[in-house]
Scaffold this motif. Structure first.
Motif, PDB file in Angstrom:
ATOM      1  N   TRP A  32      38.657 -52.901  40.528  1.00 29.97           N
ATOM      2  CA  TRP A  32      39.129 -52.776  41.899  1.00 29.97           C
ATOM      3  C   TRP A  32      39.948 -53.998  42.250  1.00 29.97           C
ATOM      4  O   TRP A  32      39.553 -55.128  41.981  1.00 29.97           O
ATOM      5  CB  TRP A  32      37.943 -52.654  42.865  1.00 29.97           C
ATOM      6  N   PHE A  33      41.102 -53.781  42.883  1.00 25.35           N
ATOM      7  CA  PHE A  33      42.014 -54.855  43.217  1.00 25.35           C
ATOM      8  C   PHE A  33      42.181 -54.975  44.723  1.00 25.35           C
ATOM      9  O   PHE A  33      42.445 -53.981  45.403  1.00 25.35           O
ATOM     10  CB  PHE A  33      43.395 -54.614  42.603  1.00 25.35           C
ATOM     11  N   GLY A  34      42.061 -56.201  45.218  1.00 20.49           N
ATOM     12  CA  GLY A  34      42.454 -56.464  46.588  1.00 20.49           C
ATOM     13  C   GLY A  34      43.962 -56.635  46.666  1.00 20.49           C
ATOM     14  O   GLY A  34      44.577 -57.198  45.762  1.00 20.49           O
ATOM     15  N   GLN A  35      44.552 -56.127  47.749  1.00 22.97           N
ATOM     16  CA  GLN A  35      45.992 -56.285  47.945  1.00 22.97           C
ATOM     17  C   GLN A  35      46.239 -57.462  48.874  1.00 22.97           C
ATOM     18  O   GLN A  35      46.024 -57.371  50.082  1.00 22.97           O
ATOM     19  CB  GLN A  35      46.613 -55.023  48.527  1.00 22.97           C
ATOM     20  N   VAL A  36      46.632 -58.574  48.287  1.00 32.90           N
ATOM     21  CA  VAL A  36      47.021 -59.733  49.084  1.00 32.90           C
ATOM     22  C   VAL A  36      48.478 -60.028  48.754  1.00 32.90           C
ATOM     23  O   VAL A  36      49.289 -59.107  48.599  1.00 32.90           O
ATOM     24  CB  VAL A  36      46.088 -60.934  48.795  1.00 32.90           C
ATOM     25  N   LEU A  37      48.844 -61.277  48.648  1.00 32.18           N
ATOM     26  CA  LEU A  37      50.193 -61.600  48.216  1.00 32.18           C
ATOM     27  C   LEU A  37      50.290 -61.420  46.701  1.00 32.18           C
ATOM     28  O   LEU A  37      49.289 -61.467  45.986  1.00 32.18           O
ATOM     29  CB  LEU A  37      50.531 -63.037  48.615  1.00 32.18           C
ATOM     30  N   GLY A  38      51.496 -61.232  46.205  1.00 38.10           N
ATOM     31  CA  GLY A  38      51.666 -61.036  44.769  1.00 38.10           C
ATOM     32  C   GLY A  38      51.990 -59.598  44.432  1.00 38.10           C
ATOM     33  O   GLY A  38      52.500 -58.843  45.271  1.00 38.10           O
ATOM     34  N   LEU A  57      39.879 -46.633  38.785  1.00 37.84           N
ATOM     35  CA  LEU A  57      40.878 -47.611  39.205  1.00 37.84           C
ATOM     36  C   LEU A  57      40.935 -47.595  40.730  1.00 37.84           C
ATOM     37  O   LEU A  57      41.372 -46.622  41.334  1.00 37.84           O
ATOM     38  CB  LEU A  57      42.240 -47.276  38.601  1.00 37.84           C
ATOM     39  N   GLY A  58      40.479 -48.696  41.344  1.00 37.15           N
ATOM     40  CA  GLY A  58      40.331 -48.703  42.788  1.00 37.15           C
ATOM     41  C   GLY A  58      41.110 -49.799  43.475  1.00 37.15           C
ATOM     42  O   GLY A  58      41.464 -50.818  42.878  1.00 37.15           O
ATOM     43  N   THR A  59      41.373 -49.577  44.758  1.00 38.99           N
ATOM     44  CA  THR A  59      41.964 -50.602  45.611  1.00 38.99           C
ATOM     45  C   THR A  59      40.919 -51.044  46.624  1.00 38.99           C
ATOM     46  O   THR A  59      40.223 -50.227  47.210  1.00 38.99           O
ATOM     47  CB  THR A  59      43.212 -50.087  46.350  1.00 38.99           C
ATOM     48  N   SER A  60      40.846 -52.352  46.831  1.00 46.38           N
ATOM     49  CA  SER A  60      39.794 -52.891  47.702  1.00 46.38           C
ATOM     50  C   SER A  60      40.301 -54.149  48.417  1.00 46.38           C
ATOM     51  O   SER A  60      39.926 -55.245  48.085  1.00 46.38           O
ATOM     52  CB  SER A  60      38.569 -53.226  46.861  1.00 46.38           C
ATOM     53  N   CYS A  83      47.139 -41.907  36.449  1.00 48.03           N
ATOM     54  CA  CYS A  83      45.869 -42.307  35.821  1.00 48.03           C
ATOM     55  C   CYS A  83      44.928 -41.122  35.629  1.00 48.03           C
ATOM     56  O   CYS A  83      43.725 -41.290  35.444  1.00 48.03           O
ATOM     57  CB  CYS A  83      45.199 -43.428  36.609  1.00 48.03           C
ATOM     58  N   ASN A  84      45.483 -39.917  35.669  1.00 41.02           N
ATOM     59  CA  ASN A  84      44.738 -38.691  35.347  1.00 41.02           C
ATOM     60  C   ASN A  84      43.488 -38.529  36.209  1.00 41.02           C
ATOM     61  O   ASN A  84      42.404 -38.216  35.726  1.00 41.02           O
ATOM     62  CB  ASN A  84      44.362 -38.666  33.858  1.00 41.02           C
ATOM     63  N   GLY A  85      43.672 -38.778  37.516  1.00 42.18           N
ATOM     64  CA  GLY A  85      42.604 -38.466  38.453  1.00 42.18           C
ATOM     65  C   GLY A  85      41.536 -39.520  38.609  1.00 42.18           C
ATOM     66  O   GLY A  85      40.446 -39.211  39.093  1.00 42.18           O
ATOM     67  N   ARG A  86      41.826 -40.772  38.260  1.00 42.96           N
ATOM     68  CA  ARG A  86      40.791 -41.810  38.314  1.00 42.96           C
ATOM     69  C   ARG A  86      40.996 -42.811  39.450  1.00 42.96           C
ATOM     70  O   ARG A  86      40.330 -43.844  39.484  1.00 42.96           O
ATOM     71  CB  ARG A  86      40.723 -42.545  36.967  1.00 42.96           C
ATOM     72  N   LEU A  87      41.868 -42.521  40.390  1.00 40.36           N
ATOM     73  CA  LEU A  87      42.102 -43.425  41.508  1.00 40.36           C
ATOM     74  C   LEU A  87      41.010 -43.289  42.563  1.00 40.36           C
ATOM     75  O   LEU A  87      40.568 -42.182  42.877  1.00 40.36           O
ATOM     76  CB  LEU A  87      43.458 -43.120  42.157  1.00 40.36           C
ATOM     77  N   ALA A  88      40.584 -44.421  43.108  1.00 37.28           N
ATOM     78  CA  ALA A  88      39.773 -44.469  44.325  1.00 37.28           C
ATOM     79  C   ALA A  88      40.545 -45.334  45.311  1.00 37.28           C
ATOM     80  O   ALA A  88      40.742 -46.527  45.063  1.00 37.28           O
ATOM     81  CB  ALA A  88      38.395 -45.049  44.047  1.00 37.28           C
ATOM     82  N   LEU A  89      41.006 -44.728  46.387  1.00 36.38           N
ATOM     83  CA  LEU A  89      41.877 -45.435  47.316  1.00 36.38           C
ATOM     84  C   LEU A  89      41.063 -46.056  48.439  1.00 36.38           C
ATOM     85  O   LEU A  89      40.554 -45.371  49.318  1.00 36.38           O
ATOM     86  CB  LEU A  89      42.916 -44.477  47.891  1.00 36.38           C
ATOM     87  N   GLY A  90      40.959 -47.386  48.398  1.00 30.13           N
ATOM     88  CA  GLY A  90      40.317 -48.126  49.469  1.00 30.13           C
ATOM     89  C   GLY A  90      41.363 -48.643  50.440  1.00 30.13           C
ATOM     90  O   GLY A  90      42.326 -49.288  50.042  1.00 30.13           O
TER      91      GLY A  90
END
Length: 306
Positions: A32-38, A57-60, A83-90
């Motif tokens: 899971w990835f946080g969206q900050v700068l970059g 594969l998630g966003t957090s 990603c063939n259905g593996r996203l979790a959208l946070g």
């Protein structure tokens, strides 16, 4: 309880993709990835999709103010297809100091904004069309992303209004700097009650916390206090720390020897946490790389056992 890794996109793109590939090879349930700068984390996940086959594969989390819900739906469906259905959208409303101080946008009525946002995003993800008129958005649109399918929507809900919204309109919540006492007494009961009232499945409770194996737990907490001090100053996290009855982020960090760390993780599982996002930090045993590698290896030994 599933165990995933919480990461920041703080390296070059090829390096970050390789880190996702390595996490899958190590057996972790998610990254899971946080969206900050970059780098844009949605793009990172799309690039990692063809290189992986199993890992979630998630966003957090991705802040909602910078992406219109129609664009978010198009982008997320495209990533999910990659990603063939593996996203979790946070998703989340971020923080007033960021939204107003850095982006020059309004943070007023953040929960109402999120409700309208989900009222558009959810039907686009599930049905490919949305018709909505509200205070913030007026949308009448339909589209199709070939090969895409729906995915879990989670929001960074901590306060009562956002937790009710998460239970009614999302698959769960993602928390950060929220300890077991606040989770058990505040977060989990509120979101679960809202989901039940709306006739929805039991929500996912995705919990991110700093974690480190350390022979000297007090020294590790002092390290956490230095590294994560900023989060204790943000109002939403400060309220959760106050509910926990602690001074700062160091007091909700999971630290100690193997037995102590496992006991703290088992407590999270016992109170209803479905996913633990490990923000691994160096606890002080050996150099930083060795310390973090030791923690990751111990987490691997617990996969499927909590």
């Amino acid at each position: 309880m599933r165990i995933g890794l919480f990461m920041l996109a703080n390296r070059d793109v090829p390096t970050m993709v390789e880190r996702i590939v390595k996490a899958e090879e190590e057996g972790f349930d998610g990254v899971w990835f946080g969206q900050v700068l970059g780098p844009d984390v949605m793009t990172l996940l799309a690039l990692a999709g063809p290189r992986t086959s199993r890992i979630e594969l998630g966003t957090s989390v991705v802040p909602v103010q910078l992406r219109h819900p129609v664009f978010m739906a198009q982008q997320a469906l495209t990533v999910n297809a990659a990603c063939n259905g593996r996203l979790a959208l946070g998703l989340g409303p971020s923080h007033r100091v960021v939204v107003e101080g850095s982006w020059g946008l309004s943070y007023d009525r953040a929960a109402a904004y999120m409700r309208e946002y989900l009222s558009i995003l959810r039907p686009l993800v599930h049905e490919g069309r949305a018709q909505f008129q509200g205070q913030f958005f007026r949308v009448n649109v339909s589209f199709q992303v070939t090969g895409a399918r729906p995915f879990p929507l989670l929001i960074s809900a901590l306060g009562p209004v956002m937790l009710r919204l998460a239970g009614e309109m999302a698959e769960g919540t993602i928390t950060w700097m929220t300890g077991p006492r606040a989770l058990e007494a505040h977060v989990i009961p509120r979101i679960t009650k809202a989901a039940e009232a709306a006739g929805r499945p039991r929500p996912r409770i995705v919990v991110g916390l700093p974690i480190a194996l350390a022979s000297d737990a007090e020294a590790a907490r002092q390290r956490a206090a230095q590294m994560f001090q900023f989060y204790g100053q943000l109002p939403s996290y400060r309220r959760m720390l106050d509910l926990e009855g602690v001074q700062g982020p160091q007091d909700v960090a999971i630290v100690g020897n193997e037995q102590q760390v496992e006991a703290q993780l088992r407590r999270l599982a016992d109170i209803g946490v479905t996913d633990f996002l490990a923000s691994v930090f160096p606890g002080g045993d050996g150099d930083d790389a060795q310390s973090m590698a030791r923690t990751r290896e111990f987490l691997r030994s617990l996969l499927g056992k909590l």
